[in-house]
Design a protein around this motif. Sequence first.
Motif, PDB file in Angstrom:
ATOM      1  N   PHE A  86      26.225 -50.952  -7.941  1.00 53.07           N
ATOM      2  CA  PHE A  86      27.275 -51.537  -8.912  1.00 53.07           C
ATOM      3  C   PHE A  86      27.873 -53.067  -8.106  1.00 53.07           C
ATOM      4  O   PHE A  86      28.048 -54.098  -8.778  1.00 53.07           O
ATOM      5  N   LEU A  87      28.076 -53.055  -6.650  1.00 57.31           N
ATOM      6  CA  LEU A  87      28.707 -54.069  -6.255  1.00 57.31           C
ATOM      7  C   LEU A  87      27.482 -55.253  -6.434  1.00 57.31           C
ATOM      8  O   LEU A  87      28.007 -56.509  -6.643  1.00 57.31           O
TER       9      LEU A  87
ATOM     10  N   SER B 253      30.653 -50.456 -13.576  1.00 58.89           N
ATOM     11  CA  SER B 253      29.525 -49.639 -13.963  1.00 58.89           C
ATOM     12  C   SER B 253      28.577 -50.674 -14.417  1.00 58.89           C
ATOM     13  O   SER B 253      28.743 -51.635 -14.869  1.00 58.89           O
ATOM     14  N   LEU B 254      27.251 -49.969 -14.551  1.00 62.82           N
ATOM     15  CA  LEU B 254      26.344 -50.913 -15.116  1.00 62.82           C
ATOM     16  C   LEU B 254      26.496 -51.387 -16.546  1.00 62.82           C
ATOM     17  O   LEU B 254      27.165 -50.619 -17.187  1.00 62.82           O
TER      18      LEU B 254
ATOM     19  N   ASP C 202      24.640 -42.080 -19.049  1.00 55.21           N
ATOM     20  CA  ASP C 202      25.618 -43.251 -19.150  1.00 55.21           C
ATOM     21  C   ASP C 202      24.839 -44.421 -18.803  1.00 55.21           C
ATOM     22  O   ASP C 202      25.066 -45.400 -19.738  1.00 55.21           O
ATOM     23  N   ASP C 203      23.736 -44.706 -17.983  1.00 53.35           N
ATOM     24  CA  ASP C 203      23.170 -45.915 -17.683  1.00 53.35           C
ATOM     25  C   ASP C 203      22.168 -46.097 -18.798  1.00 53.35           C
ATOM     26  O   ASP C 203      21.782 -47.030 -19.097  1.00 53.35           O
ATOM     27  N   GLY C 204      21.938 -45.117 -19.549  1.00 51.29           N
ATOM     28  CA  GLY C 204      20.869 -45.331 -20.590  1.00 51.29           C
ATOM     29  C   GLY C 204      21.347 -45.796 -21.964  1.00 51.29           C
ATOM     30  O   GLY C 204      20.757 -46.238 -23.027  1.00 51.29           O
ATOM     31  N   ILE C 205      22.680 -45.683 -21.956  1.00 49.48           N
ATOM     32  CA  ILE C 205      23.270 -46.058 -23.372  1.00 49.48           C
ATOM     33  C   ILE C 205      23.991 -47.604 -23.105  1.00 49.48           C
ATOM     34  O   ILE C 205      24.796 -47.683 -22.255  1.00 49.48           O
ATOM     35  N   ILE C 206      23.006 -48.507 -23.711  1.00 51.45           N
ATOM     36  CA  ILE C 206      23.476 -49.975 -23.291  1.00 51.45           C
ATOM     37  C   ILE C 206      24.024 -50.506 -24.641  1.00 51.45           C
ATOM     38  O   ILE C 206      23.265 -50.794 -25.850  1.00 51.45           O
TER      39      ILE C 206
END
Lengths: 621, 353
Positions: free
Chosen positions: B242-243, B206-207, B168-172
Motif C-alpha cells: 500500500f505504501l 487500500s489498493l 477486496d482487491d478483486g473488486i475494482i
Amino acid sequence: MINPFEKRATEYIRDNEVFLSIVSPEPLSSFLKEFAVQDILYDRLVRIIGTPGSGKTTMAKLFQYEVIDAALKSADLNKPIIDALTSCGAIKNSKIALLGCRLPLGSEYRAIWELNYPKDLKSGLLRSIIQARSVLGWFRQLASISSLEKVTIIPRSGSEGKLEFIGGINGESIVSRAKTIERSVYAITSSLVPPELDGLSPDAISAYEPFDVIERVVVESSDGEANSLFPLVMLDDVHSLHEEQFTSVCQWLGDREVKVARWLLMRYDALSAREAITVHTSSSKKSRDVTTITMQKGSERLKERKKFRVMAKDMANRALPKIAVFSSRNINEFAKLLNTDVSPLSQQQIEKVKTTTNKMQKKLGISDARRDALLKTIEDFNDEFLEEEKYAILGILFNRYAKRVPNKSLFEDIEPSRPIQMSRGIYEGAKIHLMHKFKRPTYYGINTLCDASTENAEQFLRLASTLVDTIETRIIQRKGVGLDAGMQDRLLRARAGELIDQWAFPGSVTVRNLVERIASECVSVSLAPNAWLAGGANAIGIPQNEFNLINETHPNLAKTIQAGVAHNAFTLIPNYSTKNIEWCLIELGGLCVLNYGLTLNRGGFIESTARNLDNMITERL
Amino acid sequence: MGVYSKDKCIEHRADEVDAFITTYFANEDLKCCIIAGAGFDPRAKVISERLASLGKCEFSGFYLKELRSNPVANMTEQADKNFAVIKQHIPNADLVEINIFAEDGAVIGGSEVCKFFSQKDFSEYSDIVIDLSAISIGTSFPLVGLFYKNPDLTANLHLMVAANANVDDGIIPSEWGEPQCIHGFQNGYGLQGGDRKAKLWLPQLSLNKQKAFEMIASSEDMDDICPILPFSCRHPRRGDDFLIEFMNEMRGWDVDSRSILYVAEDNPIDLYRTLLRIANDREKVFEEYGGSMIILSPGRSKMLAIGALMGALELNFPIVYCEAIDYSSCPIDTLDEHFLGHVWLKGSVYPDT
C-alpha cells in the motif's frame, strides 16, 4: 513548499500571500474585464461555466475579501493582480470595493432534495443555508481585521421590516443569527432519519432572507474611517444540485430585487445536455437578467488559443521560481527550458525513409522525371527541410500524383488532372507519418504544451509538471538546463496516457470507449499514404441537423458527449461548413491527441453519423 | 475509556465466531433478523450459511441488492446466484433493492436504506445481525447507525463480517463520485459557524483507492494527515504494498513515516482503541484552540471498517468517502478461507449503554 505545478496546488494553499505569488491575473482580463467594463458583473446573476481545471475556483478565490486585502497589503509585489482586480471593479481608488465570499455547494446541499418534505420547504431550507453560510463567510473575513461590533449593514430601502429576521444591522447579532440558522438546517440534513414536519425547528423554517436585505456592509477601521463594501457571493460547483434545485436557485438569484452580487460557478454538466452543448458552442452572452461567461468555447478558438498561451506562460513563469532548484539559479522563464530544435533521425533511419519512398515510386510506376519535378516543388516551398522530412513529403506527393493519374501506364509520365502542390498541411502530414513509423518527436516546445492543454489551466499544469520534474532532476544531476525535443515528446505522451487512465468521473467508461474508437479512426486516416487530410484528423463530424436531434434520437450518445465535453475529453465545434454541408465536429481533447499521436492543428475530421457514434460507445476495440 | 474497552467488548474472530454462533444461537427461543448484502460479492452468503447451519433459532432476513447504473452482466448473474443460495439457507429471506444513485447521479443509498428500515418494526426480534461482508460502507454504515442510535431498540445488535483481502482487491471501481460524508456521519463536518477545529484526516490506505483519496484530500483543507496501514496482517508485505501504491500521494500530502498509524488488520478493536486514544490526546491539546476534528475515510478492509465505524458511532467522527459508481471487475468465488469477525455492538451485555 508545495510544488505549484502539482494538480490543484492553488487550492491547497491556505496562505493568501503564497497564493497571490503563484496565481496569474490573466483570466480576469480574459474572461471578466469586458463585463465589468459594461457594468454587468455585479448587478445581475452571473453564470461562469467551464470544465474542471479551467480556473473558475482560482478566479473566484481572487475575489474573496481576505485575498484582495492581502494583495493590497503587499501592493508592490502584486501590482498585476491589483490592476486586474481594479479593472474588474473589485478595487476602487486602491481600496477594496467588494466583500466577496466563495461557497462550494457540495453533496450536502443536493441531499436537501432527498428529504421527504414539500418542494417549497426544501427550497426554503436550501435558500436559508446558502444565505446563512454566505453571511458567515462575509463576516468571518471581516472579523480578522475588525471587531464585529464595528461592522454594520445598510439595508435595502424598504426592507427594514425584515431586519429582525436576519439579526438586525449589527455584525455580531447578524452572525449569531446566521449560526443559528445554519445549525438548525444542518441538524436536519445530517440526521439519519430527518424529523417529521411537525418536529422541525422553527429556526430552520423561519423567513430568513439576508440577500433581500443587505445592500452594503460598512466596516469601521481603527482610525474611524468607514469603508462601504458591496457584498458578492460566489456559489461554486452549482452543478452538484438537483436539476430542480438548480432551476430554483437560478430563478431566485436571477431576480433583480436581490441586491447582493451573485455568481454561479459550474461545469457544463450542470446544464441539460441540450443547453450544455448550446452554451459550449456559442459566445458568452448577456441578457437583462443573466450574464453567462464560458471559459472555453467551441467558437473563437484561434483567439482563445492565443489568449491561453499568454496565460499559461504567465502561470508557468510565476510557478517556476517557487521551486528551489530553479530559483537558486535564477531560472524564471519556462519556455526557454523547452528546446525546440529537433535532431535529425539517425542515418540508418533516414535510409529507411528513403528506401520506403523509393519502393513507393517503383510500386506506383512514377518516372524519375516526375520524381525530380516533385522534389523541386518541395524545395521551392522550403529548401531547409531535413532529409527525412523531404522524403516523407515526397512519398505523400507520389501517392497524390498516382491518385490523379489513375489510368496511366507504368512509368508513363502524364500531367495530373490538378497540379500537385506543396503546402504546410502536407508537411504536417509528413511529420505525423514520421512520428508513427519512426518515432520522430512531434510534441515539444511551450506552444505545443499550451495547445495540448485544450485551454485548461489544470491540464496545462499536469502536463507541465512531468517536464518540470525531469528538468529539475537533470539540473541536480548536472546534466544541463533544459530538455530536448525527444525527451519532451516522450514525457508528454506518457503523461497524457497516464492522465487518461486516471479518468474516473461519472460516465468515464463510455467516454473512454468513444475516445478510443474515434482516435483509432483518426490515426488510420492520418496515416493514409496520400495524407488526403493534410495534417490528419483529430475529430469526427456528424451532420449538424442530426446532431441537433441527438438528445431525442440517441440519448446515451448525448450524455456521453456531455460528460466528455464537461471533462475536456472533447470539444464541440458546431456549424462547421465544408463541401456545402454543415457539420458538428467532436474534436478530441489535447490529452487524447498526445496519447494517440494526432495533429494538434484543427480542422481535419472524419465524416460520420450519429448512429455510428452511438454504436462506438458500446463496442470496444 | 470507551464503551468497548478491552474487558467490556464482546467480540470474536476466526474460529471463535463459529463457537459463538453454536453457543449463543443454540437458544431456540431467539428470533434473529439478518440484514446483509445480496450482491455479486462471493462473501454475501457466508455468514448466512454459517448462522443457518450452526444456529438453532429462527432466522429471517433482509438482503440488500445495491443498484448501480451499468452493472457488468456477470455481476448481476452472480448476485442472483448468491441470493438463490441464501434463500436455500434462510427461506424467510426478502430481497430489498436499494438505489445507490438518483437519476442525476447524486448518492442516495444511505438515505434510501434508512428510509426503508426506519419504517419497519423490529420489536419482535431478540437479535439483529448486520452482515457487513457484501454491503458497501455508504449503505452499511447508515444502516448500523440507524439501529445503534435508536433508543427504542430492544433487540441485541451484532455486527458480523467475512473478511478476505483477495476479494477486496478483486473488486475494482472504475468510476468514482465526488467526496462526501456518509449519510448520517457528518458530525459537524462542513459547518461554517463556530470555531475552526484542527482537522486530522485518517485515510485507511487500500489498493485501487488512490483516485478517491486524492479527491478527498483536494476537497478539504486538512491540517494533518495520518494514513492507516495494516500491520500484523496475514500477508506480511501488504502494508508495504500500500505504501508503494500511495508513494506519490504521500509526497503530495507531505506525510512522512512518523505519521503513519499501524493497526492490526484482523482486529477491529485495535483500530477502535487507537482512534479513542488519539481523540482523547488531541482534545487535551486543542481544547483552547477551537477543538479537534478527526475525519475518517475507511478503505477496503471490512474488519478495519468495523473499527472505524465503532469509533465514529461513539465519538461522532465525520466519515468522508467517495461512492463507487461502477465496478470494472467482479471477483469469482474464491477457495480462500474467509476470516470471520463478530462484534456484539449493543444490547443486554452492555447494561450501561
